[in-house]
Design a protein around this motif. Structure first.
Motif, PDB file in Angstrom:
ATOM      1  N   ALA A 123      17.451  -2.530   0.963  1.00 47.86           N
ATOM      2  CA  ALA A 123      16.283  -2.043   1.713  1.00 47.86           C
ATOM      3  C   ALA A 123      15.001  -2.581   1.112  1.00 47.86           C
ATOM      4  O   ALA A 123      14.111  -3.055   1.830  1.00 47.86           O
ATOM      5  CB  ALA A 123      16.262  -0.515   1.726  1.00 47.86           C
ATOM      6  N   TYR A 124      14.878  -2.525  -0.221  1.00 43.54           N
ATOM      7  CA  TYR A 124      13.642  -2.955  -0.872  1.00 43.54           C
ATOM      8  C   TYR A 124      13.454  -4.473  -0.818  1.00 43.54           C
ATOM      9  O   TYR A 124      12.361  -4.968  -1.034  1.00 43.54           O
ATOM     10  CB  TYR A 124      13.596  -2.465  -2.319  1.00 43.54           C
ATOM     11  CG  TYR A 124      13.322  -0.975  -2.447  1.00 43.54           C
ATOM     12  CD1 TYR A 124      12.919  -0.205  -1.360  1.00 43.54           C
ATOM     13  CD2 TYR A 124      13.460  -0.342  -3.658  1.00 43.54           C
ATOM     14  CE1 TYR A 124      12.663   1.144  -1.482  1.00 43.54           C
ATOM     15  CE2 TYR A 124      13.207   1.017  -3.794  1.00 43.54           C
ATOM     16  CZ  TYR A 124      12.808   1.746  -2.707  1.00 43.54           C
ATOM     17  OH  TYR A 124      12.542   3.088  -2.832  1.00 43.54           O
ATOM     18  N   SER A 125      14.520  -5.215  -0.537  1.00 43.99           N
ATOM     19  CA  SER A 125      14.363  -6.661  -0.397  1.00 43.99           C
ATOM     20  C   SER A 125      14.076  -7.060   1.051  1.00 43.99           C
ATOM     21  O   SER A 125      13.859  -8.235   1.342  1.00 43.99           O
ATOM     22  CB  SER A 125      15.614  -7.389  -0.900  1.00 43.99           C
ATOM     23  OG  SER A 125      16.715  -7.091  -0.063  1.00 43.99           O
ATOM     24  N   SER A 126      14.053  -6.103   1.959  1.00 45.81           N
ATOM     25  CA  SER A 126      13.798  -6.372   3.372  1.00 45.81           C
ATOM     26  C   SER A 126      12.298  -6.433   3.631  1.00 45.81           C
ATOM     27  O   SER A 126      11.575  -5.482   3.343  1.00 45.81           O
ATOM     28  CB  SER A 126      14.427  -5.272   4.227  1.00 45.81           C
ATOM     29  OG  SER A 126      13.876  -5.253   5.506  1.00 45.81           O
ATOM     30  N   SER A 127      11.833  -7.526   4.189  1.00 45.40           N
ATOM     31  CA  SER A 127      10.405  -7.655   4.486  1.00 45.40           C
ATOM     32  C   SER A 127       9.969  -6.618   5.527  1.00 45.40           C
ATOM     33  O   SER A 127       8.847  -6.122   5.479  1.00 45.40           O
ATOM     34  CB  SER A 127      10.081  -9.066   4.974  1.00 45.40           C
ATOM     35  OG  SER A 127      10.811  -9.367   6.137  1.00 45.40           O
ATOM     36  N   THR A 128      10.851  -6.255   6.439  1.00 43.71           N
ATOM     37  CA  THR A 128      10.520  -5.230   7.424  1.00 43.71           C
ATOM     38  C   THR A 128      10.259  -3.894   6.739  1.00 43.71           C
ATOM     39  O   THR A 128       9.284  -3.211   7.042  1.00 43.71           O
ATOM     40  CB  THR A 128      11.666  -5.067   8.449  1.00 43.71           C
ATOM     41  OG1 THR A 128      11.924  -6.327   9.042  1.00 43.71           O
ATOM     42  CG2 THR A 128      11.320  -4.054   9.511  1.00 43.71           C
ATOM     43  N   PHE A 129      11.117  -3.527   5.803  1.00 44.85           N
ATOM     44  CA  PHE A 129      10.954  -2.279   5.062  1.00 44.85           C
ATOM     45  C   PHE A 129       9.651  -2.302   4.265  1.00 44.85           C
ATOM     46  O   PHE A 129       8.886  -1.338   4.284  1.00 44.85           O
ATOM     47  CB  PHE A 129      12.145  -2.068   4.126  1.00 44.85           C
ATOM     48  CG  PHE A 129      12.168  -0.718   3.467  1.00 44.85           C
ATOM     49  CD1 PHE A 129      12.761   0.362   4.087  1.00 44.85           C
ATOM     50  CD2 PHE A 129      11.610  -0.528   2.211  1.00 44.85           C
ATOM     51  CE1 PHE A 129      12.792   1.614   3.489  1.00 44.85           C
ATOM     52  CE2 PHE A 129      11.633   0.716   1.605  1.00 44.85           C
ATOM     53  CZ  PHE A 129      12.231   1.785   2.241  1.00 44.85           C
ATOM     54  N   VAL A 130       9.383  -3.410   3.585  1.00 40.92           N
ATOM     55  CA  VAL A 130       8.162  -3.534   2.777  1.00 40.92           C
ATOM     56  C   VAL A 130       6.923  -3.453   3.663  1.00 40.92           C
ATOM     57  O   VAL A 130       5.959  -2.755   3.345  1.00 40.92           O
ATOM     58  CB  VAL A 130       8.172  -4.836   1.960  1.00 40.92           C
ATOM     59  CG1 VAL A 130       6.840  -5.063   1.280  1.00 40.92           C
ATOM     60  CG2 VAL A 130       9.281  -4.798   0.922  1.00 40.92           C
ATOM     61  N   ASN A 131       6.930  -4.154   4.794  1.00 39.86           N
ATOM     62  CA  ASN A 131       5.780  -4.118   5.699  1.00 39.86           C
ATOM     63  C   ASN A 131       5.555  -2.721   6.271  1.00 39.86           C
ATOM     64  O   ASN A 131       4.423  -2.301   6.470  1.00 39.86           O
ATOM     65  CB  ASN A 131       5.954  -5.119   6.841  1.00 39.86           C
ATOM     66  CG  ASN A 131       5.835  -6.534   6.365  1.00 39.86           C
ATOM     67  OD1 ASN A 131       5.234  -6.813   5.339  1.00 39.86           O
ATOM     68  ND2 ASN A 131       6.442  -7.450   7.102  1.00 39.86           N
ATOM     69  N   GLU A 132       6.640  -2.020   6.521  1.00 39.98           N
ATOM     70  CA  GLU A 132       6.534  -0.688   7.120  1.00 39.98           C
ATOM     71  C   GLU A 132       6.102   0.376   6.124  1.00 39.98           C
ATOM     72  O   GLU A 132       5.321   1.250   6.442  1.00 39.98           O
ATOM     73  CB  GLU A 132       7.882  -0.293   7.731  1.00 39.98           C
ATOM     74  CG  GLU A 132       7.851   0.949   8.580  1.00 39.98           C
ATOM     75  CD  GLU A 132       7.070   0.782   9.877  1.00 39.98           C
ATOM     76  OE1 GLU A 132       6.504   1.784  10.332  1.00 39.98           O
ATOM     77  OE2 GLU A 132       7.027  -0.332  10.417  1.00 39.98           O
ATOM     78  N   PHE A 133       6.610   0.284   4.891  1.00 42.75           N
ATOM     79  CA  PHE A 133       6.406   1.368   3.933  1.00 42.75           C
ATOM     80  C   PHE A 133       5.628   0.970   2.686  1.00 42.75           C
ATOM     81  O   PHE A 133       5.462   1.784   1.796  1.00 42.75           O
ATOM     82  CB  PHE A 133       7.748   1.950   3.503  1.00 42.75           C
ATOM     83  CG  PHE A 133       8.526   2.497   4.649  1.00 42.75           C
ATOM     84  CD1 PHE A 133       8.120   3.657   5.275  1.00 42.75           C
ATOM     85  CD2 PHE A 133       9.645   1.837   5.124  1.00 42.75           C
ATOM     86  CE1 PHE A 133       8.833   4.163   6.350  1.00 42.75           C
ATOM     87  CE2 PHE A 133      10.367   2.336   6.195  1.00 42.75           C
ATOM     88  CZ  PHE A 133       9.969   3.501   6.812  1.00 42.75           C
TER      89      PHE A 133
END
Length: 163
Positions: free
Chosen positions: A25-35
């Protein structure tokens, strides 16, 4: 040591699966951009506590000596750097912001360097790297998710112009 299988093995396996899912999850750019925006990301601190608490639960249920203090040390180890990053100023170039980053790094590195994180959190005694796993995930969480990215658009603009 508990027999293979059973509660300790199940909790440790679940904790290891949580580690894997959190790293993904933490390596996902979508997750990082969202949270990855300051206080909006504060709840992600709780996600890092999940595998640590799962791993420590078997020791607490078996009433092992020092189980609660060891778990409390791990929880403090996760919370202190997180709170430093969540409360730092938005101005990344200020001395206070730079000091918050330095103290965050020291809070993560020094307990590993001086072996303050006990490997006894492993309920089966099979995993000896719980401190390293916790440190790695805490680094990713602090500097990828919790750290505000006010300077990020500037970096993107600079990278685009330099082409």
């Amino acid at each position: 040591m508990p027999e293979p299988g059973g509660r300790a093995h199940t909790l440790e396996s679940s904790a290891s699966m949580c580690w894997t899912l959190l790293f993904l999850a933490y390596s996902s750019s979508t997750f990082v951009n969202e949270f990855g925006h300051g206080w909006q990301a504060a709840w992600t601190v709780l996600l890092v506590l999940v595998p640590v608490c799962l791993a420590g639960a078997a020791n607490i249920m078996d009433a092992r000596r020092r189980a609660v203090p060891i778990l409390a040390i791990y929880i403090a180890y996760i919370l202190i750097p997180s709170l430093l990053q969540l409360t730092k100023p938005d101005d990344h170039s200020s001395l206070r912001s730079e000091m918050a980053d330095l103290i965050t790094v020291l809070c993560i590195w020094l307990p590993l360097e001086f072996k303050l994180l006990s490997s006894d959190i492993s309920p089966t005694g099979k995993v000896t790297a719980w401190g390293l796993f916790t440190a790695a995930l805490t680094v990713v969480k602090c500097f990828t998710i919790l750290r505000p990215f006010q300077s990020w658009p500037t970096l993107v603009t600079w990278a685009t112009l330099s082409r």
